[in-house]
Design a protein around this motif. Structure first.
Motif, PDB file in Angstrom:
ATOM      1  N   LEU A 155       0.850  -1.188   0.000  1.00 33.04           N
ATOM      2  CA  LEU A 155       0.000   0.000   0.000  1.00 33.04           C
ATOM      3  C   LEU A 155       0.885   1.237   0.000  1.00 33.04           C
ATOM      4  O   LEU A 155       1.992   1.212   0.548  1.00 33.04           O
ATOM      5  CB  LEU A 155      -0.889   0.040   1.256  1.00 33.04           C
TER       6      LEU A 155
ATOM      7  N   SER B   3      -5.421   5.116   7.195  1.00 32.71           N
ATOM      8  CA  SER B   3      -6.820   4.684   7.032  1.00 32.71           C
ATOM      9  C   SER B   3      -6.903   3.163   6.908  1.00 32.71           C
ATOM     10  O   SER B   3      -7.870   2.556   7.375  1.00 32.71           O
ATOM     11  CB  SER B   3      -7.455   5.359   5.815  1.00 32.71           C
ATOM     12  N   ALA B   4      -5.897   2.533   6.298  1.00 33.85           N
ATOM     13  CA  ALA B   4      -5.892   1.073   6.179  1.00 33.85           C
ATOM     14  C   ALA B   4      -5.805   0.414   7.556  1.00 33.85           C
ATOM     15  O   ALA B   4      -6.452  -0.613   7.816  1.00 33.85           O
ATOM     16  CB  ALA B   4      -4.738   0.616   5.299  1.00 33.85           C
TER      17      ALA B   4
ATOM     18  N   GLU C  84      -1.927   5.908   2.223  1.00 37.21           N
ATOM     19  CA  GLU C  84      -3.114   5.109   2.527  1.00 37.21           C
ATOM     20  C   GLU C  84      -3.013   4.363   3.853  1.00 37.21           C
ATOM     21  O   GLU C  84      -3.991   3.767   4.309  1.00 37.21           O
ATOM     22  CB  GLU C  84      -3.339   4.072   1.419  1.00 37.21           C
TER      23      GLU C  84
END
Length: 340
Positions: free
Chosen positions: A193, A200-201, A197
Motif C-alpha cells: 500500500l 486509514s488502512a 493510505e
C-alpha cells in the motif's frame, strides 16, 4: 502544453536556482540538493551542517543549496533529475531506489545492519559498501556515501508478544518482493500500500499492522490506530547520497575528497541526533497508550535466522550476479564485525 514529470522538475529547479543567483555568484561550484524530509528532521539538519563545512573547507568555492520536503519533486523525479543534470544531487532513502538500481535493494534484507553503531559503520565502510555505491555508476549517477537513518519496528492491532503471534496477520509493506518474503517467512502476509493510505488502512482493518521507524510512527500518529509495538530494529533505514556525474567530475579532486570526507565525518553526530529523536518519539508513543516491548537479543537472532535466507534468495533472484557478489561481500563483512 503538456509537462512530463521530468520537465516539471526542470522548471521547478530552474525557478528555484534563479532565486539563489546572487548568493551563488561567489562560489565556483553550486549544487542544488533535494530530499524528502522536513527542514526540522535529522537528514536536513546534517545536510545543512555538511553544506557549511564544505563551503568553509573549499574557501567558499563549493556551495550546497538544500531543498527539503520534496520542494524539487518526489524522490523519483529528484533521482531522475540528478541523473539528467537538472539537479546536482539528492539524498534518497535506499528503499526508494530499488526500481532505479535493483542492487541497492540488498538494504531491504532484514537484520542486515547490526545495532552496534560502530559495527554498522564498519559494514558501510567495507568492500560491500564500496561495491554497493559503485553499482550506481552504471545508472548514470555517482553515489558517494551511505547515511544511517534509523531502524524499522513492528506494530499491530493484534498481539505480537512472540514471533509465533505474527502467524496469519496482515502487514502493510512498500512495494518490495524482499519485504513480502520477510513476512512470508514469519507466516504472515504482506499487502503493498502507498504510505498515504496506511493510516486509514490500519483504522479500517484492511491490514493488522505495519513497519516503520519510531519517529515516523509517532509523527504519523499510528498510535491512534495501533495497539501493540515491538522494538525489533529489524529493518535498517539507509540513505544514499547521489551526485550528477558531470557536476561531480567538473570539480577538482581535492574538493571531491572534502565532500566525501565531510559527509562521512558527521555520521556519528547524525546517529546521535536520530537516536535522541527516536527516544523522544517512544516516550510520546508510550504516553498515548501503546503496549511496547523490546525484543531480546535472542529473539532478534532467532528472527534473523528464520527470515534472512528467504529474503536473501528473493534479492539475488532479482539482482542476479551483481546481487550475489554483493551478498558475498556483505556476509564476509558481517562475519568480520561479528567476530570482533
Amino acid at each position: 502544453m503538456k509537462f512530463t514529470a521530468t520537465s516539471k522538475i526542470l522548471v521547478a529547479a530552474l525557478c528555484i536556482s534563479g532565486l539563489s543567483t546572487v548568493s551563488a555568484q561567489a562560489a565556483e561550484f553550486v549544487a542544488k540538493i533535494g530530499h524528502l524530509e522536513s527542514a526540522a528532521q535529522s537528514r536536513n539538519i546534517y545536510l545543512e551542517k555538511v553544506a557549511k563545512l564544505v563551503n568553509e573547507r573549499t574557501d567558499g568555492n563549493v556551495e550546497f543549496d538544500i531543498y527539503p520536503q520534496g520542494q524539487l519533486g518526489n524522490q523519483r523525479q529528484m533521482t531522475e533529475g540528478t541523473q539528467l543534470g537538472v539537479l546536482e544531487a539528492t539524498v534518497s532513502p535506499a528503499a526508494f531506489l530499488g526500481g532505479f538500481n535493483p542492487a541497492v535493494s540488498v538494504l531491504d534484507i532484514p537484520y542486515l545492519m547490526p545495532q552496534d553503531t560502530k559495527q554498522a559503520q564498519a559494514i558501510r565502510d567495507s568492500a560491500f559498501g564500496k561495491e554497493l555505491l559503485a553499482s550506481f555508476s552504471a545508472k548514470g549517477v555517482v553515489a558517494i556515501g551511505l547515511w544511517p537513518n534509523g531502524f524499522k519496528e513492528f506494530t499491530s492491532n493484534k498481539p505480537i508478544d512472540t514471533w509465533k503471534e505474527f502467524t496469519g496477520q496482515k502487514f502493510r509493506v512498500m512495494d518490495s518482493n524482499i519485504l513480502i518474503e520477510q513476512f512470508k517467512a514469519m507466516d504472515a502476509s504482506a499487502i503493498s500500500l502507498s504510505f498515504g493510505e496506511l493510516y486509514s488502512a490500519l483504522q479500517m482493518g484492511v491490514v493488522d499492522g505495519q513497519e516503520n521507524p519510531l519517529d515516523t510512527i509517532e509523527r504519523m500518529k499510528y498510535y491512534e490506530v495501533q495497539k501493540n509495538l515491538v522494538i525489533s530494529d529489524h529493518g535498517a533505514m539507509e540513505d544514499v547520497i547521489l551526485f550528477n556525474p558531470t557536476f561531480w567530475n567538473s570539480m577538482p579532486e581535492n574538493y571531491r575528497k572534502i565532500i566525501v570526507d565531510t559527509f562521512h565525518e558527521v555520521i556519528p553526530d547524525l546517529v546521535k541526533d536520530k537516536a535522541e529523536r527516536v527516544a523522544a518519539a517512544l516516550e510520546t508513543i508510550k504516553k498515548n497508550g501503546m503496549n511496547v516491548r523490546v525484543a531480546t537479543p535472542e529473539e532478534r537472532e532467532t528472527l534473523r535466522a528464520a527470515i534472512y535466507p528467504e529474503t536473501k534468495a528473493a534479492y539475488i533472484e532479482r539482482a542476479g550476479d551483481e546481487g550475489k557478489k554483493l551478498v558475498d561481500l556483505y556476509e564476509q563483512a558481517y562475519a568480520k564485525v561479528s567476530a570482533q
